[in-house]
Write an enzyme that holds these catalytic residues in place. Structure first.
Site, short mmCIF file in Angstrom:
data_model
loop_
_atom_site.label_atom_id
_atom_site.label_comp_id
_atom_site.label_asym_id
_atom_site.label_seq_id
_atom_site.Cartn_x
_atom_site.Cartn_y
_atom_site.Cartn_z
N GLN A 100 17.09 25.71 -1.76
CA GLN A 100 16.95 26.30 -3.09
C GLN A 100 16.69 27.80 -2.96
O GLN A 100 16.59 28.50 -3.95
CB GLN A 100 15.76 25.65 -3.82
CG GLN A 100 15.94 24.16 -4.03
CD GLN A 100 14.61 23.49 -4.35
OE1 GLN A 100 14.21 23.43 -5.51
NE2 GLN A 100 13.93 23.00 -3.35
N HIS A 118 20.91 27.65 -5.26
CA HIS A 118 20.56 28.66 -6.27
C HIS A 118 21.17 30.03 -5.99
O HIS A 118 20.69 31.04 -6.51
CB HIS A 118 19.03 28.75 -6.41
CG HIS A 118 18.42 27.51 -7.00
ND1 HIS A 118 17.08 27.22 -6.93
CD2 HIS A 118 18.99 26.49 -7.71
CE1 HIS A 118 16.85 26.06 -7.55
NE2 HIS A 118 17.99 25.61 -8.02
N CYS A 146 29.91 47.32 -12.68
CA CYS A 146 31.07 46.76 -11.99
C CYS A 146 32.10 47.85 -11.69
O CYS A 146 32.52 48.56 -12.61
CB CYS A 146 31.71 45.68 -12.86
SG CYS A 146 33.26 45.03 -12.22
N SER A 188 8.20 22.32 -4.21
CA SER A 188 7.33 21.61 -5.15
C SER A 188 8.08 20.45 -5.80
O SER A 188 7.46 19.61 -6.44
CB SER A 188 6.85 22.59 -6.23
OG SER A 188 7.96 23.09 -6.95
N ASN A 212 4.74 19.92 3.91
CA ASN A 212 4.19 20.72 2.81
C ASN A 212 2.67 20.57 2.86
O ASN A 212 2.17 19.45 2.91
CB ASN A 212 4.75 20.18 1.48
CG ASN A 212 4.48 21.10 0.31
OD1 ASN A 212 3.40 21.69 0.19
ND2 ASN A 212 5.45 21.24 -0.57
P1 OAD Z 1 7.74 26.45 -5.43
O1 OAD Z 1 7.06 27.78 -5.44
O2 OAD Z 1 7.83 25.70 -6.68
O3 OAD Z 1 7.01 25.52 -4.38
C1 OAD Z 1 6.70 25.95 -3.09
C2 OAD Z 1 6.14 24.79 -2.30
O4 OAD Z 1 5.92 25.24 -0.97
C3 OAD Z 1 4.80 24.25 -2.81
O5 OAD Z 1 4.87 22.84 -2.92
C4 OAD Z 1 3.80 24.67 -1.72
O6 OAD Z 1 2.76 23.71 -1.53
C5 OAD Z 1 4.69 24.73 -0.50
N1 OAD Z 1 4.23 25.62 0.57
C6 OAD Z 1 3.45 26.73 0.49
N2 OAD Z 1 3.29 27.28 1.69
C7 OAD Z 1 3.98 26.53 2.58
C8 OAD Z 1 4.20 26.59 3.98
N3 OAD Z 1 3.69 27.57 4.73
N4 OAD Z 1 4.96 25.62 4.55
C9 OAD Z 1 5.49 24.62 3.80
N5 OAD Z 1 5.30 24.52 2.48
C10 OAD Z 1 4.58 25.45 1.87
O7 OAD Z 1 9.18 26.70 -4.75
P2 OAD Z 1 10.49 25.82 -4.86
O8 OAD Z 1 10.17 24.37 -4.82
O9 OAD Z 1 11.46 26.35 -3.88
O10 OAD Z 1 14.49 28.66 -8.84
O11 OAD Z 1 10.98 26.19 -6.31
C11 OAD Z 1 12.19 25.73 -6.78
C12 OAD Z 1 12.86 26.74 -7.65
O12 OAD Z 1 11.96 27.20 -8.66
C13 OAD Z 1 13.26 28.01 -6.94
O13 OAD Z 1 14.47 27.91 -6.26
C14 OAD Z 1 13.33 29.00 -8.06
C15 OAD Z 1 12.06 28.65 -8.78
O14 OAD Z 1 12.00 28.98 -10.11
C16 OAD Z 1 15.21 29.59 -9.47
O15 OAD Z 1 14.95 30.77 -9.42
C17 OAD Z 1 16.37 29.00 -10.22
ZN ZN Z 2 33.83 43.56 -13.90
#
Ligand code: OAD
Ligand code: ZN
Length: 243
Positions: A100, A118, A146, A188, A212
């Site tokens: 993501q 994404h 552009c 998450s 996680n």
């Molecule tokens: P989140 O910020 O929602 O979640 C991050 C996760 O990483 C949490 O569950 C933390 O507990 C965990 N975490 C923190 N430190 C860590 C470490 N050192 N090792 C392993 N895990 C750790 O991020 P995403 O799940 O990626 O979308 O969020 C999904 C989407 O929401 C993103 O792609 C973005 C956001 O809005 C868009 O921009 C469309």
């Molecule tokens: Zn253009």
């Protein structure tokens, strides 16, 4: 058997290992996650900065935010978790990374098969015509225009309310379905449809290994839960696997 040994065994026995990653895997590279108390969404409003509506309202502000993130990401280096996944692919064990993240660190670490659900912060696209480009650094002036038609350029990432790139999503679903072990690292699991990847794999009988430090909605599906930061865990894992 300790958790490290359990994961190592699971990986060695796997026939089709796939990884599904989120912002947490890049945390130890110095890139903030989105949720949680230090997360980006605690300080910034996703509706203003990561939506089409927000972009129409204030493209300069959105671009300033992306410029800041590009600077941060540009200075960051892949950590042992990214590097470990690259090694697992190189030796033929890991078949695909579904991410993501828009930071491009999986490819920089050396992974070849990376499905970016994404988009990627190092790509821009025109809001009006078919112009697309790769960039190495943030635009000098924001918002950039552009070169083909003069309209606004936007980051080639998926914003809230937008569909995922169809081909990438289709391939990701296929890889998840094929997996017999899915490593779910640093997400998450709260953002759909990406969050359906582990559910689909699980329903197909794949073993879920969650890495996680915190509990997530995915935890209840996980056969093994590793409650450590991804980078430090992978350092030990790769040593244990002797690859
Ligand atoms: P989140 O910020 O929602 O979640 C991050 C996760 O990483 C949490 O569950 C933390 O507990 C965990 N975490 C923190 N430190 C860590 C470490 N050192 N090792 C392993 N895990 C750790 O991020 P995403 O799940 O990626 O979308 O969020 C999904 C989407 O929401 C993103 O792609 C973005 C956001 O809005 C868009 O921009 C469309
Ligand atoms: Zn253009």
């Amino acid at each position: 058997m300790d958790v490290l040994e359990a994961v190592a065994e699971k990986i060695k026995e796997s026939r089709y290992l796939v990884a599904f990653t989120g912002a947490g895997i890049s945390k130890e590279s110095g890139i903030p996650t989105f949720r949680g108390k230090d997360g980006l969404w605690a300080k910034y409003d996703p509706e203003e900065l990561a939506s089409w509506r927000g972009f129409l309202k204030n493209p300069k502000l959105v671009w300033e935010w992306y410029t800041w993130r590009m600077d941060l990401i540009g200075k960051a280096k892949p950590n042992p978790a990214h590097l470990g996944l690259a090694k697992l692919e190189k030796v033929g064990i890991l078949k695909a990374v579904i991410t993501q993240n828009v930071d491009g660190l999986h490819r920089r670490a050396g992974n070849k098969k990376v499905l970016e659900l994404h988009g990627n912060i190092w790509r821009v696209k025109c809001v009006s015509c078919d112009f697309k480009d790769k960039v190495k650094e943030p635009p000098k002036e924001v918002p950039p225009k552009c070169p083909k038609c003069g309209s606004l350029l936007r980051p080639d990432v998926v914003w809230f309310g937008e569909p995922l790139p169809r081909d990438v999503w289709t391939e990701a679903v296929m890889e998840a379905m094929k997996s017999d072990v899915l490593l779910v690292i640093g997400t998450s699991g709260l953002v759909a449809p990406a969050s359906m990847v582990p559910t689909m794999a699980h329903q197909r009988g794949s073993s879920i290994v969650e890495i996680n430090p915190e509990d997530t909605p995915i935890s209840s599906m996980a056969e093994i839960k590793v409650r450590s930061p991804a980078g430090s865990f992978f350092k030990e894992l790769i040593e244990r696997l002797r690859i």
